[in-house]
Design an enzyme around this catalytic site. Structure first.
Site, PDB file in Angstrom:
ATOM      1  N   CYS A 130       0.826  -1.255   0.030  1.00 33.41           N
ATOM      2  CA  CYS A 130      -0.098  -0.177   0.045  1.00 33.41           C
ATOM      3  C   CYS A 130       0.808   1.214   0.103  1.00 33.41           C
ATOM      4  O   CYS A 130       1.937   1.134   0.666  1.00 33.41           O
ATOM      5  CB  CYS A 130      -0.981  -0.005   1.170  1.00 33.41           C
ATOM      6  SG  CYS A 130      -2.036   1.334   1.531  1.00 33.41           S
ATOM      7  N   HIS A 172      -9.004  -3.298  -2.648  1.00 33.36           N
ATOM      8  CA  HIS A 172      -8.129  -2.674  -1.891  1.00 33.36           C
ATOM      9  C   HIS A 172      -8.479  -1.087  -1.878  1.00 33.36           C
ATOM     10  O   HIS A 172      -8.656  -0.496  -0.628  1.00 33.36           O
ATOM     11  CB  HIS A 172      -6.679  -2.846  -2.327  1.00 33.36           C
ATOM     12  CG  HIS A 172      -5.571  -2.006  -1.928  1.00 33.36           C
ATOM     13  ND1 HIS A 172      -4.673  -2.743  -0.993  1.00 33.36           N
ATOM     14  CD2 HIS A 172      -5.342  -0.765  -1.576  1.00 33.36           C
ATOM     15  CE1 HIS A 172      -3.795  -1.655  -0.442  1.00 33.36           C
ATOM     16  NE2 HIS A 172      -4.360  -0.639  -0.816  1.00 33.36           N
ATOM     17  N   GLU A 173      -8.822  -0.734  -3.000  1.00 34.11           N
ATOM     18  CA  GLU A 173      -9.176   0.769  -2.802  1.00 34.11           C
ATOM     19  C   GLU A 173     -10.515   1.201  -2.173  1.00 34.11           C
ATOM     20  O   GLU A 173     -10.700   2.069  -1.809  1.00 34.11           O
ATOM     21  CB  GLU A 173      -8.943   1.286  -4.346  1.00 34.11           C
ATOM     22  CG  GLU A 173      -7.668   1.134  -4.948  1.00 34.11           C
ATOM     23  CD  GLU A 173      -6.656   1.807  -4.350  1.00 34.11           C
ATOM     24  OE1 GLU A 173      -6.689   2.973  -3.485  1.00 34.11           O
ATOM     25  OE2 GLU A 173      -5.483   1.185  -4.154  1.00 34.11           O
ATOM     26  N   HIS A 176     -10.205   1.243   1.429  1.00 35.74           N
ATOM     27  CA  HIS A 176      -9.663   2.778   1.813  1.00 35.74           C
ATOM     28  C   HIS A 176     -10.877   3.591   2.446  1.00 35.74           C
ATOM     29  O   HIS A 176     -10.641   4.291   3.174  1.00 35.74           O
ATOM     30  CB  HIS A 176      -8.838   3.309   0.940  1.00 35.74           C
ATOM     31  CG  HIS A 176      -7.297   3.011   0.950  1.00 35.74           C
ATOM     32  ND1 HIS A 176      -6.655   3.187   2.023  1.00 35.74           N
ATOM     33  CD2 HIS A 176      -6.477   2.493   0.011  1.00 35.74           C
ATOM     34  CE1 HIS A 176      -5.199   3.028   2.000  1.00 35.74           C
ATOM     35  NE2 HIS A 176      -5.335   2.201   0.664  1.00 35.74           N
TER      36      HIS A 176
END
Length: 215
Positions: A130, A172-173, A176
């Site tokens: 990351c 993953h994004e 966030h």
């Protein structure tokens, strides 16, 4: 793990911060783990930025992602708690790695207010890093196939299926934007510095690391 609280930024503050980022002479710094913006739920986009500012912000985020370099960047990573992310993976990779990880090209696109759901029960585990956890990588088990939903910068609703490495990037994004870092889902016994990863564990799969590190 307690759910993240929603950011309390006003629409005016979001607009001011976005305008500041766009107007700066240099690309924005990528904030690192420990910054509160990474641990709050980002604010859903509902027109806080006008079309021109949103387009300009997306282009700055794309340039920042390329410069890092990375394959995704969420707005909180540049200090803006807004549900916006950019994704692109056009990096050339070793054929064996690409095959094992099901890593194919992911052309650039931007998402607003994204969400995802698993398709089936299959999961896959690979090392993941990351841009906001600089210098480290760890194994994360994620859904192999997902259905994602988002709004485009032009205001259209979109729905698409992703598999393999592109599915990992989308997860993953999107994570966030809910205040979740990949470390929250990682097997921490696999955690290693980028230097150790390059020297020992940069194989197509994490099997050798699992045997030696005990995860």
């Amino acid at each position: 793990m307690s759910p993240a609280s929603r950011s309390r930024w006003s629409a005016a503050r979001l607009g001011e911060k976005a305008a500041e980022i766009v107007a700066a002479d240099e690309l924005p710094p990528i904030v690192q783990a420990g910054h509160p913006v990474l641990r709050s739920e980002a604010i859903p986009f509902d027109g806080q930025l006008d079309d021109a500012l949103l387009r300009a912000l997306i282009q700055v985020m794309r340039r920042t992602m390329h410069a890092a370099p990375g394959v995704g960047l969420a707005a909180p990573q540049i200090g803006l708690p807004l549900q916006l992310a950019v994704l692109e993976d056009m990096w050339a990779t070793d054929d064996d790695v690409a095959r094992v990880r099901d890593r194919g090209p992911l052309p650039f696109f931007a998402v607003l207010n994204p969400a995802y759901a698993a398709i089936g029960t299959d999961q896959t585990a690979f090392y993941e890093g990351c841009l906001s956890v600089r210098g480290y990588t760890a194994v994360v088990r994620r859904h192999t196939r997902i259905e994602a939903r988002w709004t485009t910068p032009e205001g259209a609703d979109r729905r698409a299926e992703f598999a393999g490495w592109p599915a990992r990037i989308v997860q993953h994004e999107t994570d966030h934007l809910s205040g979740t870092l990949y470390l929250d889902k990682a097997d921490l016994r696999s955690l290693c510095s980028n230097e150790e990863y390059a020297a020992r564990w940069s194989h197509p799969t994490p099997d050798a690391a699992a045997r030696e590190l005990g995860f």
